[in-house]
Design a protein around this motif. Structure first.
Motif, PDB file in Angstrom:
ATOM      1  N   GLU A  30      40.777 -23.564   6.710  1.00  0.00           N
ATOM      2  CA  GLU A  30      42.216 -23.534   6.947  1.00  0.00           C
ATOM      3  C   GLU A  30      42.698 -22.099   7.169  1.00  0.00           C
ATOM      4  O   GLU A  30      43.469 -21.824   8.094  1.00  0.00           O
ATOM      5  CB  GLU A  30      42.912 -24.131   5.723  1.00  0.00           C
ATOM      6  N   ASN A  31      42.235 -21.183   6.322  1.00  0.00           N
ATOM      7  CA  ASN A  31      42.620 -19.771   6.458  1.00  0.00           C
ATOM      8  C   ASN A  31      42.132 -19.192   7.771  1.00  0.00           C
ATOM      9  O   ASN A  31      42.812 -18.379   8.393  1.00  0.00           O
ATOM     10  CB  ASN A  31      42.091 -18.943   5.289  1.00  0.00           C
ATOM     11  N   TYR A  32      40.948 -19.595   8.202  1.00  0.00           N
ATOM     12  CA  TYR A  32      40.398 -19.097   9.462  1.00  0.00           C
ATOM     13  C   TYR A  32      41.174 -19.645  10.660  1.00  0.00           C
ATOM     14  O   TYR A  32      41.567 -18.902  11.557  1.00  0.00           O
ATOM     15  CB  TYR A  32      38.921 -19.468   9.570  1.00  0.00           C
ATOM     16  N   ARG A  34      44.141 -21.108  10.607  1.00  0.00           N
ATOM     17  CA  ARG A  34      45.579 -20.931  10.396  1.00  0.00           C
ATOM     18  C   ARG A  34      46.383 -22.198  10.699  1.00  0.00           C
ATOM     19  O   ARG A  34      47.486 -22.141  11.245  1.00  0.00           O
ATOM     20  CB  ARG A  34      46.116 -19.750  11.195  1.00  0.00           C
TER      21      ARG A  34
END
Length: 162
Positions: A30-32, A34
């Motif tokens: 998710e962080n990668y 976005r």
């Protein structure tokens, strides 16, 4: 409003290994990407219309399913390798560069493009000189590759110097 893109995972054990403890692996992805990723039942979904993000998501989940199905640990290192591989070099190249020490439980994946280049150099040459900052993985990768060569009897002896 964006639409949901969903991947169905056939096995609940496989799904839990891909998601990680408290969905920690999904948080990394998710962080990668976005974009929010969520799991429900035997599905992993994201709300996105961008075809490039959907392609990256599909690639990451497919790769994780392949590795988890092969019995390997779905770890931060594996996810990081897949993500950085997605940016810097092809996933087939990343897979070729993985080091599987005979008798080991999991593969060792390069975390950066330079680590992949080091593994390539070790496999193509009898002698490799390598410099880099402390903690960049030079010795670790060289020892792992040396173990792979010795235990698989591809080489009879290896000299590592620092």
């Amino acid at each position: 409003m964006s639409t949901a893109y969903t991947i169905v995972v056939p096995d609940s054990d496989l799904l839990s290994r891909i998601c990680g403890t408290n969905d920690s692996n999904l948080d990394l992805i998710e962080n990668y990407l976005r974009v929010p990723i969520f799991s429900k039942g035997n599905e992993i979904s994201l709300q996105e219309d961008n075809p490039e993000i959907i392609r990256q998501f599909q690639h990451i989940i497919d790769r994780l399913m392949d590795e988890a199905s092969a019995g390997l640990d779905v770890s931060f290192d594996l996810i990081h390798s897949i993500i950085t591989g997605e940016k810097s070099f092809s996933s087939s190249h990343l897979k070729e560069c993985a080091i599987m020490v005979p008798g080991a439980v999991k593969k060792i994946y390069p975390k950066t493009r330079n680590q992949a280049l080091l593994i390539d150099a070790m496999r193509k040459s009898d002698m490799v000189f390598c410099t880099g900052s402390a903690g960049s993985g030079k010795t670790f990768l060289m020892v792992a590759e040396a173990l792979r060569l010795l235990l698989s009897k591809e080489k009879g002896g290896i000299v590592l110097t620092r």
